[in-house]
Design a protein around this motif. Structure first.
Motif: not given
Length: 255
Positions: A160-184
Motif C-alpha cells: 500500500i505505501n510502496c515501502k519495500p518489504f519481504s514476507f513468507s506465505i504458506a497454505y498449511h493444508t491438513y489432508f484427510s487420509i487413511s492410515d499414514i503407512s498407506e500414504v506416499r
C-alpha cells in the motif's frame, strides 16, 4: 444469505452462513454437489467436500473454532511469516484475524467461469498489527471451486505505501487420509530439505517417493510445480499444483 449473481457467470457465487460461534462462513457449491466452506476468521478453508459428501480435509477433534485461537485443521493461511522464521508469532498473524468479503471482486476470465463458484476475501493489518510488523498491505485471497470439484486458492499481496518489504506465505493444508503407512508423496525426489527435527539441518531426499514410518517435519526447497499425495487405502490421490511458490513447506507427521 445468497450472494450469487443471476446474470453474469463471471461474478462471485456463494452463500454466507455462521458457525456455532457466530463467525461468518462462505459456502461455495458447484453444480455436481461438491462444496467448500471458508471462515472469515483467518480466511481459512475449513471444509472441502466431494460431490458424495466425503470430507477431504482433516480438522482435529480438539480444534477450537472460537476466536482468537487459530483453528487446527483445514487450510490455515500462514502470513506474513511461516513457522518461527522471523520476529512474529508462529505462522504470523493473518490466520487469527478477521477477514472481509470483497462484494465486487475482479471477475473470472470468461474461459474459466463455467460451473465455477468463488469468493474473494480481503485482509489489511490493524494498528496493533502495524506496531509489531510495520508494513502496510492488502492481502486478497481468492478461493474457487470448479465444475469438477477442484479447489483453487490464489493469493495477491499489494504493497500500500510502496515501502519495500519481504514476507513468507504458506497454505498449511491438513489432508484427510487413511492410515499414514498407506500414504506416499511423489514429486520430491532429489530435492534438498530442511529437517526441523535436526535443527533445520539441510539434507537431500534419496528415495523415489516419501513414505512415513516415524515422525517427519521437513521443508522441501525449490520443489516442482506438481506434487502428488497418494493414499493407497482410500484409492485417492491429491494432486497439488502451485505457481509462484518455490518450496513445499511443510511436510509433517504426526500433524
Amino acid at each position: 444469505m445468497d450472494h450469487s449473481a443471476k446474470s453474469d457467470d463471471n461474478k462471485a457465487k456463494y452463500e454466507v452462513t455462521k458457525d456455532s460461534n457466530g463467525v461468518q462462513q462462505v459456502l461455495l457449491r458447484n453444480p455436481r454437489g461438491a462444496s467448500v466452506k471458508v471462515s472469515l476468521f483467518g480466511g481459512q478453508v475449513v471444509s472441502w467436500k466431494k460431490e458424495n459428501g466425503e470430507e477431504l480435509l482433516f480438522t482435529s477433534s480438539k480444534a477450537n473454532f472460537k476466536p482468537p485461537m487459530a483453528v487446527r485443521g483445514g487450510i490455515p493461511i500462514c502470513f506474513p511469516q511461516f513457522g518461527n522464521r522471523g520476529i512474529l508469532e508462529q505462522h504470523g498473524f493473518a490466520r487469527n484475524r478477521m477477514w472481509i468479503i470483497d462484494e465486487n471482486p475482479p471477475p473470472l476470465h470468461p474461459n474459466d467461469s463455467k460451473g465455477k463458484s468463488f469468493v474473494d476475501l480481503l485482509f489489511t493489518p490493524s494498528e496493533e498489527d502495524l506496531k509489531r510488523w510495520n508494513h502496510s498491505f492488502e492481502f486478497r485471497l481468492r478461493v474457487a471451486l470448479d465444475f469438477d470439484g477442484y479447489l483453487t486458492m490464489i493469493s495477491r499481496v499489494r504493497n500500500i505505501n510502496c515501502k519495500p518489504f519481504s514476507f513468507s506465505i504458506a497454505y498449511h493444508t491438513y489432508f484427510s487420509i487413511s492410515d499414514i503407512s498407506e500414504v506416499r508423496v511423489e514429486g520430491l525426489e532429489t530435492l534438498d530439505y530442511l529437517d526441523n527435527l535436526q535443527q533445520k539441518e539441510r539434507f537431500t531426499e534419496q528415495g523415489d517417493a516419501l513414505t512415513f514410518e516415524s515422525e517427519i517435519d521437513r521443508v522441501y526447497l525449490s520443489s516442482e510445480d506438481v506434487i502428488a499425495v497418494l493414499d493407497h487405502e482410500k484409492k485417492q490421490t491429491f494432486v497439488i499444483r502451485k505457481e509462484g511458490l518455490p518450496d513445499v513447506g511443510k511436510l509433517k507427521f504426526p500433524s
